[in-house]
Design a protein around this motif. Structure first.
Motif, PDB file in Angstrom:
ATOM      1  N   HIS A 192       0.833  -1.206   0.000  1.00  0.00           N
ATOM      2  CA  HIS A 192       0.000   0.000   0.000  1.00  0.00           C
ATOM      3  C   HIS A 192       0.874   1.265   0.000  1.00  0.00           C
ATOM      4  O   HIS A 192       0.580   2.231  -0.713  1.00  0.00           O
ATOM      5  N   ALA A 193       1.944   1.246   0.769  1.00  0.00           N
ATOM      6  CA  ALA A 193       2.855   2.384   0.807  1.00  0.00           C
ATOM      7  C   ALA A 193       3.492   2.617  -0.567  1.00  0.00           C
ATOM      8  O   ALA A 193       3.586   3.753  -1.038  1.00  0.00           O
ATOM      9  N   LEU A 194       3.896   1.534  -1.228  1.00  0.00           N
ATOM     10  CA  LEU A 194       4.482   1.664  -2.556  1.00  0.00           C
ATOM     11  C   LEU A 194       3.485   2.225  -3.559  1.00  0.00           C
ATOM     12  O   LEU A 194       3.815   3.110  -4.365  1.00  0.00           O
ATOM     13  N   ASP A 195       2.254   1.711  -3.514  1.00  0.00           N
ATOM     14  CA  ASP A 195       1.217   2.196  -4.434  1.00  0.00           C
ATOM     15  C   ASP A 195       0.982   3.690  -4.247  1.00  0.00           C
ATOM     16  O   ASP A 195       0.848   4.432  -5.228  1.00  0.00           O
ATOM     17  N   VAL A 221       4.739   8.620   8.549  1.00  0.00           N
ATOM     18  CA  VAL A 221       3.981   7.562   9.224  1.00  0.00           C
ATOM     19  C   VAL A 221       3.342   8.162  10.475  1.00  0.00           C
ATOM     20  O   VAL A 221       4.033   8.708  11.339  1.00  0.00           O
ATOM     21  N   ILE A 222       1.997   8.049  10.553  1.00  0.00           N
ATOM     22  CA  ILE A 222       1.231   8.679  11.628  1.00  0.00           C
ATOM     23  C   ILE A 222       0.583   7.616  12.492  1.00  0.00           C
ATOM     24  O   ILE A 222      -0.043   6.665  11.988  1.00  0.00           O
ATOM     25  N   GLY A 280       7.398   8.491  12.344  1.00  0.00           N
ATOM     26  CA  GLY A 280       8.500   8.128  11.466  1.00  0.00           C
ATOM     27  C   GLY A 280       8.156   8.364  10.014  1.00  0.00           C
ATOM     28  O   GLY A 280       7.217   9.094   9.703  1.00  0.00           O
ATOM     29  N   TYR A 281       8.904   7.729   9.115  1.00  0.00           N
ATOM     30  CA  TYR A 281       8.607   7.849   7.685  1.00  0.00           C
ATOM     31  C   TYR A 281       9.150   6.635   6.951  1.00  0.00           C
ATOM     32  O   TYR A 281      10.014   5.904   7.454  1.00  0.00           O
ATOM     33  N   VAL A 282       8.612   6.414   5.744  1.00  0.00           N
ATOM     34  CA  VAL A 282       9.156   5.393   4.851  1.00  0.00           C
ATOM     35  C   VAL A 282       9.565   6.076   3.558  1.00  0.00           C
ATOM     36  O   VAL A 282       8.963   7.074   3.148  1.00  0.00           O
ATOM     37  N   SER A 283      10.592   5.548   2.920  1.00  0.00           N
ATOM     38  CA  SER A 283      11.045   6.118   1.647  1.00  0.00           C
ATOM     39  C   SER A 283      10.916   5.081   0.546  1.00  0.00           C
ATOM     40  O   SER A 283      11.078   3.874   0.778  1.00  0.00           O
ATOM     41  N   SER A 296       7.532  -2.261  10.376  1.00  0.00           N
ATOM     42  CA  SER A 296       8.698  -3.150  10.454  1.00  0.00           C
ATOM     43  C   SER A 296       9.900  -2.617   9.662  1.00  0.00           C
ATOM     44  O   SER A 296      11.016  -3.102   9.844  1.00  0.00           O
ATOM     45  N   CYS A 297       9.677  -1.637   8.807  1.00  0.00           N
ATOM     46  CA  CYS A 297      10.789  -1.165   7.968  1.00  0.00           C
ATOM     47  C   CYS A 297      10.857   0.353   7.857  1.00  0.00           C
ATOM     48  O   CYS A 297      11.571   0.884   7.004  1.00  0.00           O
ATOM     49  N   MET A 298      10.127   1.064   8.723  1.00  0.00           N
ATOM     50  CA  MET A 298      10.145   2.529   8.653  1.00  0.00           C
ATOM     51  C   MET A 298      11.327   3.092   9.449  1.00  0.00           C
ATOM     52  O   MET A 298      11.901   2.416  10.308  1.00  0.00           O
TER      53      MET A 298
END
Length: 462
Positions: free
Chosen positions: A347-350, A362-363, A372-375, A396-398
């Motif tokens: 979902h994040a990638l989409d 990330v909220i 945090g955040y994801v890239s 798990s990966c942020m």
């Protein structure tokens, strides 16, 4: 070089000695001296490790330590307190032992570089001292002088040299004057250096320029070779070096800036000649790469009042004035698109691919706070490596902003009221900024350097 100071009456040429392997002309001396030392050691069939002691301001020690690395010499360098931390770090990396001496010490004092070197040499066996003021071999200086003659085709009116030990100006100047009798040799020293006057009464010794200047007249300085002395202030030297870097792409250090500043000042006294173009050569002996924390630091330059009016105006414009009173709010950023920690990676990638975003804040759904955040780049790299799957959670990966996290650096709050100059400073070390309220309760948007540049372009502030 004449264009840097808008000189029209003199052709100003630069001999870029800082392009030698270690960043200074001292490589010439070190190479010749180490070659002679190696021959002496082989002749003695000495199997013990030799210690080389180098009383210097830094460049000669760096040259010796670098060129001697493969010969397994132990290098001890004795440098003044003014020596830049960048050069100290380099010497430590090369394995050199470092001894500091006071800036204003007299040569006969027990704590002077020459005195310390002499005492160490008396205590240790298999030890030699490389003191440039005591060198008898002129081969390295003769080679430099011959290069100048060939490269100028013996058409030369003035030579400008920064002076510390006096060895270079004396030996190169003497050689050149034998070939070009009318040549004028100019010695350059800091404002508070005493070589031109020979007296130290009431002078300071804490000048900032390294590699030139002295608190006494060295024995290796032949005063008869020098036709004229020019004193240069710290501000002139550092500011000229910065202009040479920015306007000419000449990545030189402060002592080189001092030499060019002196040559420029002299050029302004030369009147236009109808039949002869006056030609000056400047020896640029140090690289800016040894001054990343001083000369190349805008903040350090301003804090130490070493920027002249031209450089000061430029720095103030680039650092603050071009942003006027604008803040992050003036960037008119779109509302933030966020994601929950429990959302899956797919979902994040989409979201990022659909919106053409590189990051997503990330909220936490519990309190709506930024955690945090994801890239996009990081998620794609993890997927390629097989360390995460598309159905893994974002959590798990942020990159987390929690204090206990090992995946994130110190968090800096960016709000709509943050001045754009401060945001630009933030972007010197970060790729993007998450904009929140002052309490970090709400995520309001994401800003990048692209947004900042676009704003400046729209306002025609670039």
């Amino acid at each position: 070089m004449s264009t840097v100071a808008h000189i029209t009456t003199v052709q100003l040429l630069a001999k870029l000695e800082f392009t030698n392997p270690t960043g200074s002309g001292k490589d010439r001396v070190a190479k010749q001296w180490l070659k002679d030392l190696q021959q002496r050691i082989q002749g003695q069939q000495n199997t013990h490790r030799t210690t080389v002691i180098v009383p210097t301001t830094g460049n000669l020690a760096i040259s010796v330590a670098t060129l001697a690395a493969r010969q397994n010499y132990r290098v001890v360098t004795i440098v003044p307190e003014r020596t830049s931390n960048d050069r100290i770090v380099m010497l430590k990396a090369l394995g050199a032992e470092i001894v500091r001496t006071p800036n204003d010490v007299r040569p006969e004092a027990p704590e002077s570089a020459s005195s310390v070197a002499r005492r160490l040499a008396e205590q240790w066996t298999h030890c030699v001292v490389l003191d440039e003021t005591q060198l008898q071999d002129t081969a390295a200086y003769d080679q430099l002088a011959e290069e100048i003659l060939q490269q100028t085709e013996m058409s030369l009116d003035a030579l400008f040299v920064g002076v510390e030990s006096g060895a270079t100006i004396s030996r190169v100047g003497r050689y050149l004057k034998q070939k070009i009798p009318h040549l004028k040799i100019f010695g350059i020293e800091p404002s508070d250096s005493i070589m031109s006057s020979g007296t130290s009464a009431g002078t300071r010794s804490d000048w900032r320029i390294e590699d030139i200047g002295n608190t006494h007249v060295p024995s290796s300085l032949d005063m008869s070779v020098v036709d004229e002395w020019i004193k240069v202030s710290d501000k002139e030297a550092f500011s000229m070096a910065r202009r040479l870097i920015r306007d000419q792409g000449v990545v030189c250090g402060p002592s080189s800036g001092a030499v060019v500043a002196a040559a420029t000042r002299h050029a302004n006294t030369i009147s236009q000649h109808t039949t002869h173009e006056y030609r000056s050569v400047v020896l640029l002996n140090d690289t800016a790469r040894n001054y990343t924390s001083t000369l190349l630091s805008d903040d350090w330059l301003l804090e130490n009042d070493l920027a002249d009016e031209v450089v000061l105006r430029e720095l103030e414009y680039l650092l603050r004035d071009r942003y006027r009173a604008a803040s992050v709010e003036d960037l008119q950023l779109p509302a933030a698109v966020t994601i929950a920690p429990s959302a899956v990676v797919s979902h994040a990638l989409d979201l990022m691919l659909e919106r053409e975003y590189s990051q997503l804040p990330v909220i936490s759904p519990r309190n709506k706070k930024l955690v945090g955040y994801v890239s996009l780049a990081s998620l794609q790299a993890h997927l390629d490596q097989g360390t995460i799957q598309l159905n893994n959670t974002v959590e798990s990966c942020m990159y987390a902003f929690n204090k206990g996290s090992s995946t994130v650096a110190k968090y800096q709050t960016i709000t709509p009221d943050t001045h754009l100059a401060d945001l630009a400073k933030f972007f010197e070390k970060n790729a993007f900024a998450v904009v929140t309220d002052s309490h970090r309760k709400w995520c309001l948007g994401v800003a990048t350097k692209y947004d900042l540049i676009s704003f400046l372009h729209r306002r025609q502030f670039l």
